[in-house]
Design a protein around this motif. Structure first.
Motif, PDB file in Angstrom:
ATOM      1  N   GLY A   1       0.259  10.954  50.900  1.00 32.12           N
ATOM      2  CA  GLY A   1      -1.185  11.088  50.942  1.00 32.12           C
ATOM      3  C   GLY A   1      -1.895   9.811  50.538  1.00 32.12           C
ATOM      4  O   GLY A   1      -1.272   8.818  50.152  1.00 32.12           O
ATOM      5  N   VAL A   2      -3.216   9.842  50.652  1.00 32.48           N
ATOM      6  CA  VAL A   2      -4.082   8.753  50.202  1.00 32.48           C
ATOM      7  C   VAL A   2      -5.210   9.379  49.389  1.00 32.48           C
ATOM      8  O   VAL A   2      -5.757  10.414  49.764  1.00 32.48           O
ATOM      9  CB  VAL A   2      -4.659   7.943  51.386  1.00 32.48           C
ATOM     10  N   LEU A   3      -5.561   8.748  48.262  1.00 33.85           N
ATOM     11  CA  LEU A   3      -6.557   9.327  47.368  1.00 33.85           C
ATOM     12  C   LEU A   3      -7.496   8.256  46.820  1.00 33.85           C
ATOM     13  O   LEU A   3      -7.075   7.134  46.546  1.00 33.85           O
ATOM     14  CB  LEU A   3      -5.873  10.036  46.195  1.00 33.85           C
ATOM     15  N   TYR A   4      -8.752   8.647  46.664  1.00 34.79           N
ATOM     16  CA  TYR A   4      -9.739   7.809  45.996  1.00 34.79           C
ATOM     17  C   TYR A   4      -9.909   8.319  44.563  1.00 34.79           C
ATOM     18  O   TYR A   4     -10.070   9.522  44.334  1.00 34.79           O
ATOM     19  CB  TYR A   4     -11.098   7.874  46.695  1.00 34.79           C
ATOM     20  N   PHE A   5      -9.874   7.390  43.601  1.00 36.17           N
ATOM     21  CA  PHE A   5     -10.095   7.753  42.197  1.00 36.17           C
ATOM     22  C   PHE A   5     -11.372   7.083  41.723  1.00 36.17           C
ATOM     23  O   PHE A   5     -11.489   5.852  41.748  1.00 36.17           O
ATOM     24  CB  PHE A   5      -8.909   7.305  41.334  1.00 36.17           C
ATOM     25  N   HIS A   6     -12.328   7.892  41.284  1.00 39.75           N
ATOM     26  CA  HIS A   6     -13.625   7.378  40.823  1.00 39.75           C
ATOM     27  C   HIS A   6     -13.495   6.910  39.375  1.00 39.75           C
ATOM     28  O   HIS A   6     -13.306   7.715  38.458  1.00 39.75           O
ATOM     29  CB  HIS A   6     -14.676   8.484  40.941  1.00 39.75           C
ATOM     30  N   VAL A   7     -13.597   5.596  39.164  1.00 40.01           N
ATOM     31  CA  VAL A   7     -13.520   5.026  37.815  1.00 40.01           C
ATOM     32  C   VAL A   7     -14.912   5.031  37.205  1.00 40.01           C
ATOM     33  O   VAL A   7     -15.796   4.275  37.623  1.00 40.01           O
ATOM     34  CB  VAL A   7     -12.958   3.591  37.864  1.00 40.01           C
ATOM     35  N   HIS A   8     -15.123   5.896  36.204  1.00 42.89           N
ATOM     36  CA  HIS A   8     -16.431   5.975  35.558  1.00 42.89           C
ATOM     37  C   HIS A   8     -16.274   6.680  34.213  1.00 42.89           C
ATOM     38  O   HIS A   8     -15.192   7.136  33.848  1.00 42.89           O
ATOM     39  CB  HIS A   8     -17.426   6.725  36.455  1.00 42.89           C
ATOM     40  N   ASN A   9     -17.362   6.739  33.484  1.00 41.37           N
ATOM     41  CA  ASN A   9     -17.383   7.406  32.188  1.00 41.37           C
ATOM     42  C   ASN A   9     -18.422   8.517  32.273  1.00 41.37           C
ATOM     43  O   ASN A   9     -19.597   8.306  31.948  1.00 41.37           O
ATOM     44  CB  ASN A   9     -17.730   6.417  31.073  1.00 41.37           C
ATOM     45  N   PRO A  10     -18.020   9.702  32.747  1.00 42.20           N
ATOM     46  CA  PRO A  10     -18.991  10.765  33.026  1.00 42.20           C
ATOM     47  C   PRO A  10     -19.653  11.315  31.762  1.00 42.20           C
ATOM     48  O   PRO A  10     -19.051  11.362  30.691  1.00 42.20           O
ATOM     49  CB  PRO A  10     -18.125  11.837  33.704  1.00 42.20           C
ATOM     50  N   VAL A  11     -20.897  11.703  31.913  1.00 44.89           N
ATOM     51  CA  VAL A  11     -21.658  12.337  30.845  1.00 44.89           C
ATOM     52  C   VAL A  11     -21.794  13.822  31.170  1.00 44.89           C
ATOM     53  O   VAL A  11     -22.179  14.192  32.284  1.00 44.89           O
ATOM     54  CB  VAL A  11     -23.055  11.697  30.703  1.00 44.89           C
ATOM     55  N   LEU A  12     -21.465  14.664  30.215  1.00 43.93           N
ATOM     56  CA  LEU A  12     -21.564  16.106  30.413  1.00 43.93           C
ATOM     57  C   LEU A  12     -22.913  16.609  29.917  1.00 43.93           C
ATOM     58  O   LEU A  12     -23.328  16.304  28.791  1.00 43.93           O
ATOM     59  CB  LEU A  12     -20.437  16.821  29.661  1.00 43.93           C
ATOM     60  N   ASN A  13     -23.579  17.366  30.746  1.00 41.22           N
ATOM     61  CA  ASN A  13     -24.864  17.951  30.363  1.00 41.22           C
ATOM     62  C   ASN A  13     -24.654  19.409  29.958  1.00 41.22           C
ATOM     63  O   ASN A  13     -24.101  20.209  30.720  1.00 41.22           O
ATOM     64  CB  ASN A  13     -25.846  17.881  31.538  1.00 41.22           C
ATOM     65  N   ALA A  14     -25.061  19.743  28.764  1.00 35.97           N
ATOM     66  CA  ALA A  14     -24.913  21.115  28.271  1.00 35.97           C
ATOM     67  C   ALA A  14     -26.035  21.413  27.295  1.00 35.97           C
ATOM     68  O   ALA A  14     -26.517  20.523  26.573  1.00 35.97           O
ATOM     69  CB  ALA A  14     -23.558  21.305  27.594  1.00 35.97           C
ATOM     70  N   ASN A  15     -26.461  22.678  27.261  1.00 34.19           N
ATOM     71  CA  ASN A  15     -27.536  23.088  26.352  1.00 34.19           C
ATOM     72  C   ASN A  15     -27.051  23.154  24.911  1.00 34.19           C
ATOM     73  O   ASN A  15     -27.812  22.935  23.966  1.00 34.19           O
ATOM     74  CB  ASN A  15     -28.091  24.445  26.772  1.00 34.19           C
ATOM     75  N   ASN A  16     -25.763  23.482  24.734  1.00 36.32           N
ATOM     76  CA  ASN A  16     -25.204  23.605  23.394  1.00 36.32           C
ATOM     77  C   ASN A  16     -23.928  22.770  23.293  1.00 36.32           C
ATOM     78  O   ASN A  16     -23.371  22.332  24.301  1.00 36.32           O
ATOM     79  CB  ASN A  16     -24.882  25.076  23.079  1.00 36.32           C
ATOM     80  N   LEU A  17     -23.481  22.553  22.076  1.00 29.51           N
ATOM     81  CA  LEU A  17     -22.259  21.797  21.839  1.00 29.51           C
ATOM     82  C   LEU A  17     -21.074  22.521  22.470  1.00 29.51           C
ATOM     83  O   LEU A  17     -20.859  23.714  22.229  1.00 29.51           O
ATOM     84  CB  LEU A  17     -22.032  21.623  20.340  1.00 29.51           C
ATOM     85  N   LEU A  18     -20.309  21.806  23.274  1.00 23.04           N
ATOM     86  CA  LEU A  18     -19.158  22.400  23.944  1.00 23.04           C
ATOM     87  C   LEU A  18     -17.922  22.308  23.066  1.00 23.04           C
ATOM     88  O   LEU A  18     -17.690  21.290  22.410  1.00 23.04           O
ATOM     89  CB  LEU A  18     -18.891  21.677  25.266  1.00 23.04           C
ATOM     90  N   PRO A  19     -17.086  23.355  23.071  1.00 24.01           N
ATOM     91  CA  PRO A  19     -15.802  23.267  22.376  1.00 24.01           C
ATOM     92  C   PRO A  19     -14.968  22.143  22.988  1.00 24.01           C
ATOM     93  O   PRO A  19     -15.113  21.819  24.172  1.00 24.01           O
ATOM     94  CB  PRO A  19     -15.161  24.640  22.641  1.00 24.01           C
ATOM     95  N   ALA A  20     -14.111  21.532  22.204  1.00 23.43           N
ATOM     96  CA  ALA A  20     -13.327  20.383  22.658  1.00 23.43           C
ATOM     97  C   ALA A  20     -12.536  20.702  23.918  1.00 23.43           C
ATOM     98  O   ALA A  20     -12.465  19.891  24.852  1.00 23.43           O
ATOM     99  CB  ALA A  20     -12.390  19.935  21.542  1.00 23.43           C
ATOM    100  N   GLU A  21     -11.927  21.883  23.977  1.00 23.80           N
ATOM    101  CA  GLU A  21     -11.117  22.261  25.137  1.00 23.80           C
ATOM    102  C   GLU A  21     -11.975  22.392  26.388  1.00 23.80           C
ATOM    103  O   GLU A  21     -11.605  21.937  27.475  1.00 23.80           O
ATOM    104  CB  GLU A  21     -10.389  23.575  24.867  1.00 23.80           C
ATOM    105  N   THR A  22     -13.157  22.991  26.236  1.00 23.72           N
ATOM    106  CA  THR A  22     -14.069  23.152  27.369  1.00 23.72           C
ATOM    107  C   THR A  22     -14.586  21.798  27.842  1.00 23.72           C
ATOM    108  O   THR A  22     -14.668  21.528  29.041  1.00 23.72           O
ATOM    109  CB  THR A  22     -15.253  24.057  26.984  1.00 23.72           C
ATOM    110  N   ALA A  23     -14.932  20.934  26.902  1.00 26.41           N
ATOM    111  CA  ALA A  23     -15.437  19.606  27.247  1.00 26.41           C
ATOM    112  C   ALA A  23     -14.376  18.807  27.994  1.00 26.41           C
ATOM    113  O   ALA A  23     -14.678  18.110  28.973  1.00 26.41           O
ATOM    114  CB  ALA A  23     -15.868  18.867  25.985  1.00 26.41           C
ATOM    115  N   SER A  24     -13.127  18.904  27.530  1.00 27.12           N
ATOM    116  CA  SER A  24     -12.028  18.191  28.196  1.00 27.12           C
ATOM    117  C   SER A  24     -11.848  18.685  29.621  1.00 27.12           C
ATOM    118  O   SER A  24     -11.623  17.881  30.554  1.00 27.12           O
ATOM    119  CB  SER A  24     -10.737  18.387  27.408  1.00 27.12           C
TER     120      SER A  24
END
Length: 248
Positions: free
Chosen positions: A69-92
């Motif tokens: 196969g061939v794949l594109y990998f997006h190199v970035h540092n994504p920001v998660l938007n959430a109304n409340n603090l996310l548990p570590a497992e959910t954020a990951s």
């Protein structure tokens, strides 16, 4: 013709089916592998890389190697938007979704499972790859996969298209007639815009419209093109290749 480029990453897997090769290209923006763009000659880089490593596999590996196969990998540092603090497992988990790769894979469930350990013991949608496997082992229609025959068609088509591009250059085709496909145009990333001074407000300065084509139709057109005899079937993109700027 001499093509120059640098392949970001090649992955190898030795299996019962032989040695499989996969190309990954790192991108600063999210990018899918659009088969319509491949058909029109607008997106050839990744598939050219793949063809190069497969063609020369007997030299640098000592044996033939089919594509995984061939794949594109997006190199970035994504920001998660959430109304409340996310548990570590959910954020990951949410961050991982932001890094899901796009591209085209070999239509073999076992090979896809080798690329995503989360699918080894189960079915469903991959969190890493553009593929989803049903409980019966088949792929969901939304999966971006290609059969062995389709991979062969892609490789023949890409090589033929590159040859057509080079021939159009040596034939002196320098018309200022950039393409438009949806909202995207050749002028958006063209370094020669100040030179050509193309302006659609001037008479005679018109974009060449490239309609989007369904995935099934693209495969049909590519197969017809690669199976034609000299002077036979000539699809729409040939005209675009002769008139628009293309980058490989």
């Amino acid at each position: 013709m001499e093509l120059r480029g640098r392949i970001d990453r090649i992955d190898r897997a030795d299996t019962e089916q032989g040695t499989l090769l996969r190309v990954i290209d790192y991108k600063s923006s999210s990018k899918p592998l659009n088969l319509s763009e491949v058909y029109y000659g607008l997106s050839l880089q990744m598939l050219t890389y793949l063809d190069v490593i497969l063609t020369h596999a007997p030299i640098w590996l000592g044996k033939e190697a089919p594509p995984a196969g061939v794949l594109y990998f997006h190199v970035h540092n994504p920001v998660l938007n959430a109304n409340n603090l996310l548990p570590a497992e959910t954020a990951s988990k949410e961050r991982k979704k932001k890094f899901k790769m796009k591209g085209l894979l070999r239509a073999d469930p076992e090979i896809v499972r080798m690329m995503d350990s989360g699918l080894i013991q189960s079915s469903g949608y991959s969190e890493l790859l553009p593929a989803a496997i049903k409980a019966d082992g088949n792929f969901y229609k939304s999966s971006s996969v290609a059969t062995d025959g389709q991979w062969d068609t892609l490789r023949r088509y890409v090589k033929r298209t590159i040859k057509e591009i080079g021939t159009s250059m040596t034939d002196g085709c320098i018309d200022i007639s950039p393409y438009r496909m949806g909202q995207a145009t050749a002028c958006m990333q063209c370094a020669f815009r100040p030179v050509c001074q193309f302006d659609p407000q001037f008479e005679g300065n018109d974009y060449k419209g490239l309609p989007s084509i369904s995935k099934d139709k693209v495969w049909e057109l590519m197969e017809r093109k690669t199976g034609e005899t000299p002077g036979g079937f000539r699809p729409l993109q040939n005209e675009m290749l002769e008139k628009g700027e293309k980058r490989i």
